[in-house]
Design a protein around this motif. Structure first.
Motif, PDB file in Angstrom:
ATOM      1  N   ALA A   1       0.831  -1.201   0.000  1.00 55.62           N
ATOM      2  CA  ALA A   1       0.000   0.000   0.000  1.00 55.62           C
ATOM      3  C   ALA A   1       0.872   1.261   0.000  1.00 55.62           C
ATOM      4  CB  ALA A   1      -0.931  -0.007   1.214  1.00 55.62           C
ATOM      5  N   GLU A   2       1.919   1.226   0.805  1.00 56.88           N
ATOM      6  CA  GLU A   2       2.858   2.352   0.846  1.00 56.88           C
ATOM      7  C   GLU A   2       3.510   2.562  -0.521  1.00 56.88           C
ATOM      8  OE1 GLU A   2       7.324   2.832   2.483  1.00 56.88           O
ATOM      9  OE2 GLU A   2       5.876   2.233   4.012  1.00 56.88           O
ATOM     10  N   SER A   3       3.937   1.481  -1.151  1.00 65.13           N
ATOM     11  CA  SER A   3       4.577   1.580  -2.466  1.00 65.13           C
ATOM     12  C   SER A   3       3.612   2.108  -3.526  1.00 65.13           C
ATOM     13  CB  SER A   3       5.117   0.213  -2.894  1.00 65.13           C
ATOM     14  OG  SER A   3       6.177  -0.193  -2.059  1.00 65.13           O
ATOM     15  N   GLN A   4       2.343   1.746  -3.403  1.00 72.48           N
ATOM     16  CA  GLN A   4       1.353   2.260  -4.349  1.00 72.48           C
ATOM     17  C   GLN A   4       1.197   3.768  -4.197  1.00 72.48           C
ATOM     18  OE1 GLN A   4      -1.898  -0.352  -3.176  1.00 72.48           O
ATOM     19  NE2 GLN A   4      -1.725  -1.513  -5.089  1.00 72.48           N
ATOM     20  N   MET A   5       1.197   4.242  -2.967  1.00 68.47           N
ATOM     21  CA  MET A   5       1.135   5.683  -2.737  1.00 68.47           C
ATOM     22  C   MET A   5       2.360   6.378  -3.340  1.00 68.47           C
ATOM     23  SD  MET A   5      -1.297   7.401  -1.297  1.00 68.47           S
ATOM     24  CE  MET A   5      -2.744   7.306  -0.242  1.00 68.47           C
ATOM     25  N   VAL A   6       3.526   5.817  -3.084  1.00 69.79           N
ATOM     26  CA  VAL A   6       4.761   6.397  -3.615  1.00 69.79           C
ATOM     27  C   VAL A   6       4.727   6.396  -5.143  1.00 69.79           C
ATOM     28  CG1 VAL A   6       7.247   6.039  -3.826  1.00 69.79           C
ATOM     29  CG2 VAL A   6       6.146   5.843  -1.591  1.00 69.79           C
ATOM     30  N   LYS A   7       4.254   5.321  -5.723  1.00 71.45           N
ATOM     31  CA  LYS A   7       4.180   5.235  -7.184  1.00 71.45           C
ATOM     32  C   LYS A   7       3.256   6.306  -7.747  1.00 71.45           C
ATOM     33  CE  LYS A   7       3.269   2.010 -10.980  1.00 71.45           C
ATOM     34  NZ  LYS A   7       2.853   0.632 -11.347  1.00 71.45           N
ATOM     35  N   SER A   8       2.144   6.544  -7.072  1.00 67.30           N
ATOM     36  CA  SER A   8       1.204   7.567  -7.554  1.00 67.30           C
ATOM     37  C   SER A   8       1.835   8.955  -7.502  1.00 67.30           C
ATOM     38  CB  SER A   8      -0.091   7.531  -6.741  1.00 67.30           C
ATOM     39  OG  SER A   8       0.094   8.017  -5.416  1.00 67.30           O
ATOM     40  N   ILE A   9       2.626   9.226  -6.455  1.00 72.01           N
ATOM     41  CA  ILE A   9       3.310  10.518  -6.350  1.00 72.01           C
ATOM     42  C   ILE A   9       4.349  10.660  -7.464  1.00 72.01           C
ATOM     43  CG2 ILE A   9       4.797  11.944  -4.892  1.00 72.01           C
ATOM     44  CD1 ILE A   9       3.452  10.599  -2.462  1.00 72.01           C
ATOM     45  N   GLU A  10       5.071   9.582  -7.745  1.00 68.46           N
ATOM     46  CA  GLU A  10       6.087   9.625  -8.803  1.00 68.46           C
ATOM     47  C   GLU A  10       5.440   9.807 -10.172  1.00 68.46           C
ATOM     48  OE1 GLU A  10       9.701   9.300 -11.016  1.00 68.46           O
ATOM     49  OE2 GLU A  10       9.036  10.159  -9.114  1.00 68.46           O
ATOM     50  N   GLU A  11       4.327   9.121 -10.428  1.00 72.54           N
ATOM     51  CA  GLU A  11       3.630   9.304 -11.700  1.00 72.54           C
ATOM     52  C   GLU A  11       3.101  10.725 -11.819  1.00 72.54           C
ATOM     53  OE1 GLU A  11       3.492   7.255 -14.307  1.00 72.54           O
ATOM     54  OE2 GLU A  11       4.859   5.999 -13.145  1.00 72.54           O
ATOM     55  N   TRP A  12       2.636  11.273 -10.702  1.00 75.76           N
ATOM     56  CA  TRP A  12       2.194  12.672 -10.689  1.00 75.76           C
ATOM     57  C   TRP A  12       3.352  13.592 -11.060  1.00 75.76           C
ATOM     58  CZ3 TRP A  12       4.059  16.704  -7.775  1.00 75.76           C
ATOM     59  CH2 TRP A  12       3.303  17.876  -7.760  1.00 75.76           C
ATOM     60  N   ARG A  13       4.525  13.349 -10.476  1.00 72.63           N
ATOM     61  CA  ARG A  13       5.702  14.181 -10.775  1.00 72.63           C
ATOM     62  C   ARG A  13       6.022  14.158 -12.259  1.00 72.63           C
ATOM     63  NH1 ARG A  13      10.449  13.768 -12.527  1.00 72.63           N
ATOM     64  NH2 ARG A  13      10.282  11.495 -12.687  1.00 72.63           N
ATOM     65  N   LYS A  14       5.986  12.973 -12.838  1.00 72.73           N
ATOM     66  CA  LYS A  14       6.300  12.847 -14.253  1.00 72.73           C
ATOM     67  C   LYS A  14       5.320  13.651 -15.109  1.00 72.73           C
ATOM     68  CE  LYS A  14       8.243   8.162 -13.886  1.00 72.73           C
ATOM     69  NZ  LYS A  14       8.029   6.739 -14.273  1.00 72.73           N
TER      70      LYS A  14
END
Length: 408
Positions: A137-150
């Protein structure tokens, strides 16, 4: 400067909102029971954001199928986008949203770009289903933030997180250290170890019926009461935390109503972000995988700034320990006297000073190694903090004790 209020939802057509309501909602009978909708949330948000003088843009950022196998969008406020200084990205805490930064945005965005997002599963952002596994769940949150950054197009930025947002900011920095020039942790949740059940029991004798209730409530998300209360939900929110609303009275018109309605509509909807938090937590006050033992893996050239409230219930000892252990890194720790957990609203001027100082250090790429905080909380505030910490450990420890029970 007057704000064009239409800019708040300028990139969200009525058809989009309608589609969002249909795809993010539970069955119609639940909608009728809970007096909320995504449209009502947006109205409540606009009511608060009227206080912002800096022109800003509100838009959905498409982050793709990064969570739940469905298209996800993150609601984002953008201020001073074309400024040349290092951008500042804000991550809100649990049960919150972008509008609660309304006291800070003008000052923080005075000469630099500022981005505030509703984390996935919260506020006006998409609400996909997260994993029930804490690390996933934590990694999914981090992934969403990284995709947002991109999608936003940021190369490097200062990352500020409050409470749960501080935990996620740390998790993001661990996975993407090249992207963060400074990490600011405002009264961060999820850093200390959870005290043992035996320790909690020695502080106070917990009645058997309390253990039973705590045991029965463990499967539920933290804010379930707001949703099952139906039409009474808004009133429960308004009466539960009047101290939060008072922080906004000088700036927001009818703050007790405006802020409570916003918080209610943020949390009365499909609680997928809340479920993500539930997966990451080990009882409400602690994380299953405390950041205290993981932050040592953070690359040494990533500066950290801790900002605590002297009257907060959050244990600030992890900040001290991290500062002592990261001897080759820049770590600052500040305790703002008179501030509680919502340090960004309690003492906003001092909060702004510390945040902007961290941003300026990122601008100049200067490294200040292990700078000690000059301001100190008073002895009385230290006693209040210690008492609040012990009370929180005792009450929340009761929930932990029940995890070992086979039945109520």
């Amino acid at each position: 400067m007057e704000i064009d209020q239409s800019s708040v939802i300028a990139q969200v057509s009525p058809g989009t909102v309608s589609q969002v309501d249909k795809s993010w909602w539970s069955p119609s009978n639940f909608i009728q029971w809970c007096p909320t909708s995504m449209s009502l949330l947006q109205i409540a948000e606009r009511r608060i954001l009227k206080v912002i003088k800096t022109p800003f843009e509100g838009k959905y950022v498409n982050v793709g199928k990064c969570v739940g196998g469905v298209e996800n969008k993150i609601w984002t406020l953008v201020l001073n986008k074309n400024a040349e200084k290092t951008p500042l990205v804000l991550l809100h805490g649990f049960a919150s949203g972008v509008a609660l930064w309304c006291l800070n945005l003008d000052t923080l965005a005075w000469n630099r770009p500022v981005y505030a997002m509703d984390l996935l599963g919260f506020g006006s952002s998409s609400r996909p289903n997260f994993s029930s596994n804490a690390l996933e769940a934590e990694s999914q949150m981090v992934k969403s933030i990284e995709e947002w950054r991109k999608q936003v197009g940021l190369e490097k930025f200062v990352l500020l997180g409050h409470s749960m947002g501080g935990f996620l900011a740390s998790a993001y920095a661990l996975q993407h250290p090249d992207r963060v020039t400074h990490v600011i942790l405002a009264d961060p949740w999820g850093f200390p170890d959870r005290p043992s059940g035996n320790d909690a029991n020695t502080r106070i004798r917990i009645p058997f019926w309390v253990k039973g209730i705590a045991y029965l409530l463990q499967p539920f998300n933290p804010l379930w009461l707001i949703r099952v209360s139906g039409p009474l939900g808004p009133r429960i929110v308004q009466r539960a935390r009047p101290d939060i609303f008072r922080k906004y009275t000088e700036a927001v018109e009818d703050a007790d109503v405006a802020i409570s309605e916003y918080i209610y509509h943020c949390n009365a909807q499909n609680p997928t972000g809340e479920a993500c938090f539930h997966a990451m937590m080990a009882s409400f006050g602690w994380a299953k995988y405390p950041m205290l033992h993981r932050i040592s893996a953070l690359r040494s050239d990533v500066p950290l700034t801790f900002i605590y409230g002297a009257r907060s219930w959050v244990d600030r000892h992890p900040g001290q320990i991290i500062k002592e252990n990261r001897k080759e890194s820049s770590v600052e720790m500040h305790v703002i006297g008179g501030a509680g957990h919502h340090v960004y609203a309690d003492k906003k001027d001092e909060f702004h000073r510390l945040v902007l100082a961290a941003c300026q250090s990122a601008d100049s790429l200067s490294v200040t190694r292990n700078v000690m905080v000059e301001e100190k909380s008073t002895e009385a505030e230290e006693r209040v903090h210690e008492l609040q910490t012990e009370i929180s450990h005792t009450v929340l420890g009761a929930m932990q004790v029940t995890e070992t029970l086979e039945s109520p």
